[in-house]
Design a protein around this motif. Structure first.
Motif, PDB file in Angstrom:
ATOM      1  N   ILE A  45       2.534  76.833 -29.705  1.00  0.00           N
ATOM      2  CA  ILE A  45       1.657  75.816 -29.112  1.00  0.00           C
ATOM      3  C   ILE A  45       0.351  76.397 -28.587  1.00  0.00           C
ATOM      4  O   ILE A  45      -0.705  75.768 -28.701  1.00  0.00           O
ATOM      5  N   GLN A  46       0.393  77.582 -28.014  1.00  0.00           N
ATOM      6  CA  GLN A  46      -0.829  78.172 -27.455  1.00  0.00           C
ATOM      7  C   GLN A  46      -1.952  78.213 -28.492  1.00  0.00           C
ATOM      8  O   GLN A  46      -3.093  77.863 -28.194  1.00  0.00           O
ATOM      9  N   ALA A  58      16.530  76.787 -31.013  1.00  0.00           N
ATOM     10  CA  ALA A  58      15.639  77.729 -31.691  1.00  0.00           C
ATOM     11  C   ALA A  58      14.307  77.075 -32.066  1.00  0.00           C
ATOM     12  O   ALA A  58      13.253  77.715 -32.002  1.00  0.00           O
ATOM     13  N   GLU A  59      14.328  75.798 -32.450  1.00  0.00           N
ATOM     14  CA  GLU A  59      13.078  75.118 -32.813  1.00  0.00           C
ATOM     15  C   GLU A  59      12.178  74.935 -31.599  1.00  0.00           C
ATOM     16  O   GLU A  59      10.957  74.995 -31.722  1.00  0.00           O
ATOM     17  N   VAL A  60      12.754  74.702 -30.432  1.00  0.00           N
ATOM     18  CA  VAL A  60      11.944  74.568 -29.217  1.00  0.00           C
ATOM     19  C   VAL A  60      11.299  75.917 -28.884  1.00  0.00           C
ATOM     20  O   VAL A  60      10.131  75.976 -28.490  1.00  0.00           O
ATOM     21  N   LEU A  61      12.038  76.995 -29.062  1.00  0.00           N
ATOM     22  CA  LEU A  61      11.453  78.323 -28.849  1.00  0.00           C
ATOM     23  C   LEU A  61      10.303  78.578 -29.821  1.00  0.00           C
ATOM     24  O   LEU A  61       9.252  79.111 -29.429  1.00  0.00           O
ATOM     25  N   GLU A  62      10.456  78.157 -31.055  1.00  0.00           N
ATOM     26  CA  GLU A  62       9.364  78.307 -32.022  1.00  0.00           C
ATOM     27  C   GLU A  62       8.155  77.488 -31.595  1.00  0.00           C
ATOM     28  O   GLU A  62       7.009  77.943 -31.683  1.00  0.00           O
ATOM     29  N   ILE A  84       3.701  71.253 -35.527  1.00  0.00           N
ATOM     30  CA  ILE A  84       4.765  71.801 -34.668  1.00  0.00           C
ATOM     31  C   ILE A  84       5.433  70.754 -33.776  1.00  0.00           C
ATOM     32  O   ILE A  84       6.516  70.999 -33.248  1.00  0.00           O
ATOM     33  N   LYS A  85       4.820  69.599 -33.621  1.00  0.00           N
ATOM     34  CA  LYS A  85       5.366  68.570 -32.722  1.00  0.00           C
ATOM     35  C   LYS A  85       6.833  68.250 -32.999  1.00  0.00           C
ATOM     36  O   LYS A  85       7.629  68.155 -32.055  1.00  0.00           O
ATOM     37  N   PRO A  86       7.278  68.101 -34.246  1.00  0.00           N
ATOM     38  CA  PRO A  86       8.696  67.793 -34.492  1.00  0.00           C
ATOM     39  C   PRO A  86       9.661  68.867 -33.979  1.00  0.00           C
ATOM     40  O   PRO A  86      10.812  68.563 -33.683  1.00  0.00           O
ATOM     41  N   LEU A  87       9.185  70.103 -33.860  1.00  0.00           N
ATOM     42  CA  LEU A  87      10.044  71.152 -33.320  1.00  0.00           C
ATOM     43  C   LEU A  87      10.471  70.818 -31.894  1.00  0.00           C
ATOM     44  O   LEU A  87      11.560  71.174 -31.454  1.00  0.00           O
TER      45      LEU A  87
END
Length: 114
Positions: A25-26, A16-20, A77-80
């Motif tokens: 990122i855009q 879920a964090e990768v989806l976030e 957001i990098k840690p996601l």
């Protein structure tokens, strides 16, 4: 000169964090005129071993590429991504449109490189 952020990300189960991260990122790229030119997709390995995905983001120059990476928006957001996807991320400057590798080799030879 155009610059690129290249990421080699290992395959892992979607989290879920990768989806976030993907959702957010855009917005971090836009202020630095960054745009995806490769974002995953099939990879045809012709030499060596490769596992994972390739992501390439284009920026107008190395200054903006570095500024994007160091920005508070991206650092937030990098840690996601990094908590769930192993990999490498590098910044690299491109070459001029008229780049010629034979001229590059000649210059190296003249400089005593071989």
């Amino acid at each position: 000169m155009t610059a690129y952020a290249l990421a080699h990300l290992r395959k892992a189960p979607m989290h879920a964090e990768v989806l976030e991260y993907l959702e957010r990122i855009q917005a971090t790229l836009l202020p630095f005129d960054g745009r995806f030119i490769v974002h995953g997709g099939p990879i045809e390995v012709l030499e060596g071993d490769w596992s994972g995905d390739l992501v390439v983001v284009e920026f107008p120059d190395l200054i903006r590429a570095r500024s994007w990476y160091q920005s508070s928006a991206y650092q937030e957001i990098k840690p996601l991504r990094t908590r769930h996807l192993a990999g490498e991320l590098v910044l690299v400057e491109g070459v001029e449109a008229d780049h010629d590798s034979s001229k590059m080799a000649a210059a190296i030879r003249r400089a005593g490189g071989h």
